[in-house]
Design a protein around this motif. Structure first.
Motif, PDB file in Angstrom:
ATOM      1  N   PHE A 111       0.861  -1.176   0.000  1.00 32.50           N
ATOM      2  CA  PHE A 111       0.000   0.000   0.000  1.00 32.50           C
ATOM      3  C   PHE A 111       0.899   1.228   0.000  1.00 32.50           C
ATOM      4  CE2 PHE A 111      -2.995   3.145   1.554  1.00 32.50           C
ATOM      5  CZ  PHE A 111      -4.207   2.726   1.000  1.00 32.50           C
ATOM      6  N   PRO A 112       0.522   2.277  -0.749  1.00 34.90           N
ATOM      7  CA  PRO A 112       1.376   3.470  -0.811  1.00 34.90           C
ATOM      8  C   PRO A 112       1.509   4.150   0.538  1.00 34.90           C
ATOM      9  CG  PRO A 112      -0.750   3.864  -1.858  1.00 34.90           C
ATOM     10  CD  PRO A 112      -0.675   2.402  -1.588  1.00 34.90           C
ATOM     11  N   ALA A 113       2.685   4.689   0.782  1.00 31.94           N
ATOM     12  CA  ALA A 113       2.929   5.422   2.020  1.00 31.94           C
ATOM     13  C   ALA A 113       2.338   6.815   1.915  1.00 31.94           C
ATOM     14  CB  ALA A 113       4.435   5.502   2.287  1.00 31.94           C
ATOM     15  N   GLY A 114       2.129   7.436   3.075  1.00 36.45           N
ATOM     16  CA  GLY A 114       1.679   8.823   3.100  1.00 36.45           C
ATOM     17  C   GLY A 114       0.355   8.992   3.808  1.00 36.45           C
ATOM     18  N   ARG A 115      -0.016  10.265   3.983  1.00 37.66           N
ATOM     19  CA  ARG A 115      -1.283  10.638   4.599  1.00 37.66           C
ATOM     20  C   ARG A 115      -2.032  11.499   3.595  1.00 37.66           C
ATOM     21  NH1 ARG A 115      -3.096   8.680   9.446  1.00 37.66           N
ATOM     22  NH2 ARG A 115      -3.197  10.618  10.637  1.00 37.66           N
ATOM     23  N   PHE A 116      -3.339  11.340   3.554  1.00 38.16           N
ATOM     24  CA  PHE A 116      -4.117  11.928   2.470  1.00 38.16           C
ATOM     25  C   PHE A 116      -5.363  12.642   2.994  1.00 38.16           C
ATOM     26  CE2 PHE A 116      -1.827   8.207   0.981  1.00 38.16           C
ATOM     27  CZ  PHE A 116      -1.130   8.731  -0.098  1.00 38.16           C
ATOM     28  N   ASP A 117      -5.786  13.646   2.212  1.00 39.00           N
ATOM     29  CA  ASP A 117      -7.023  14.364   2.513  1.00 39.00           C
ATOM     30  C   ASP A 117      -8.214  13.741   1.796  1.00 39.00           C
ATOM     31  OD1 ASP A 117      -5.781  16.686   4.006  1.00 39.00           O
ATOM     32  OD2 ASP A 117      -4.727  16.823   2.078  1.00 39.00           O
ATOM     33  N   LEU A 118      -7.939  12.972   0.756  1.00 40.01           N
ATOM     34  CA  LEU A 118      -8.988  12.305  -0.016  1.00 40.01           C
ATOM     35  C   LEU A 118      -8.426  11.002  -0.554  1.00 40.01           C
ATOM     36  CD1 LEU A 118     -11.763  12.286  -1.523  1.00 40.01           C
ATOM     37  CD2 LEU A 118     -10.607  13.504  -3.393  1.00 40.01           C
ATOM     38  N   VAL A 119      -9.147   9.915  -0.330  1.00 39.69           N
ATOM     39  CA  VAL A 119      -8.829   8.631  -0.957  1.00 39.69           C
ATOM     40  C   VAL A 119     -10.032   8.224  -1.786  1.00 39.69           C
ATOM     41  CG1 VAL A 119      -8.219   6.212  -0.636  1.00 39.69           C
ATOM     42  CG2 VAL A 119      -7.304   7.939   0.937  1.00 39.69           C
ATOM     43  N   SER A 120      -9.790   7.944  -3.047  1.00 37.59           N
ATOM     44  CA  SER A 120     -10.867   7.580  -3.976  1.00 37.59           C
ATOM     45  C   SER A 120     -10.700   6.139  -4.432  1.00 37.59           C
ATOM     46  CB  SER A 120     -10.844   8.514  -5.196  1.00 37.59           C
ATOM     47  OG  SER A 120     -11.796   8.110  -6.158  1.00 37.59           O
TER      48      SER A 120
END
Length: 221
Positions: A111-120
């Motif tokens: 799974f891609p690393a990072g933190r997100f404001d929107l996941v689609s």
């Protein structure tokens, strides 16, 4: 226009095929690459302040490119190397390569690393075994507080779908939310409905289809 991307393959599926090879062949065989944004993503994201977005199963990249053109910084992920390379190339052509990062992932394994404001997750279906709820739960965990997880699924079987099983059950948004089992103290369901729309298939045929929409917001921690 039906823009459900690579979750509607027309190729016959053999149970012993490798998923990565299957999708790679699917995309290499595509002669056109005229991807459009999925309308339910555009409807959800248009009023939001742009931030960091993750496109799960980006396919031809219509969603990722649209988000980047709206000033989002997008991580576009697909199992197919050809798919992510073509999305990267399209972003360069449009002068938005600085806002589109592409990564090849078999989400059953990484799974891609990072933190997100929107996941689609638009029509995140596959003919291969996948612990889908686990992937989507991980996507929810990747949200920043206030971030949104948008899941749009098929709620009916289109005439051109690869799966014409008459006994196929399309989980409702409520069932999907229950499968995710996200703590309501930290995640809130903002939308769970099943609208109808007119869709166009790969050969130009049309049909009324149902979408299952689940929109979840991470409210804390």
């Amino acid at each position: 226009m039906d823009t459900t991307r690579h979750r509607h393959p027309t190729t016959d599926v053999s149970s012993d095929q490798d998923a990565e090879l299957f999708w790679e062949r699917h995309y290499r065989a595509r002669r056109t690459w005229d991807a459009r944004v999925n309308p339910l993503l555009a409807e959800t994201a248009a009023p939001l302040r742009p931030g960091a977005a993750l496109d799960l199963g980006c396919g031809a990249g219509g969603d990722a490119i649209w988000l980047a053109r709206q000033s989002w910084h997008v991580t576009a992920v697909d199992i197919s190397v050809t798919a992510v390379e073509r999305v990267r190339e399209r972003a360069r052509e449009l002068g938005i390569a600085d806002r589109v990062a592409t990564e090849q992932h078999d989400l059953a394994r990484s799974f891609p690393a990072g933190r997100f404001d929107l996941v689609s997750a638009q029509y995140f279906h596959t003919p291969f075994p996948l612990l889908r709820s686990q992937v989507l739960r991980t996507a929810g965990q990747a949200l920043r507080p206030g971030g949104l997880l948008l899941i749009v699924d098929h709620g009916s079987t289109a005439p051109w779908s690869w799966n014409q099983d008459p006994d196929l059950h399309h989980p409702t948004p409520t069932e999907i939310a229950a499968e995710l089992d996200l703590d309501p103290a930290h995640w809130t369901v903002l939308r769970a409905d099943m609208p109808h729309r007119e869709a166009t298939g790969p050969a130009g045929q049309t049909a009324t289809v149902i979408d299952h929409i689940l929109l979840i917001q991470r409210t804390a921690g």
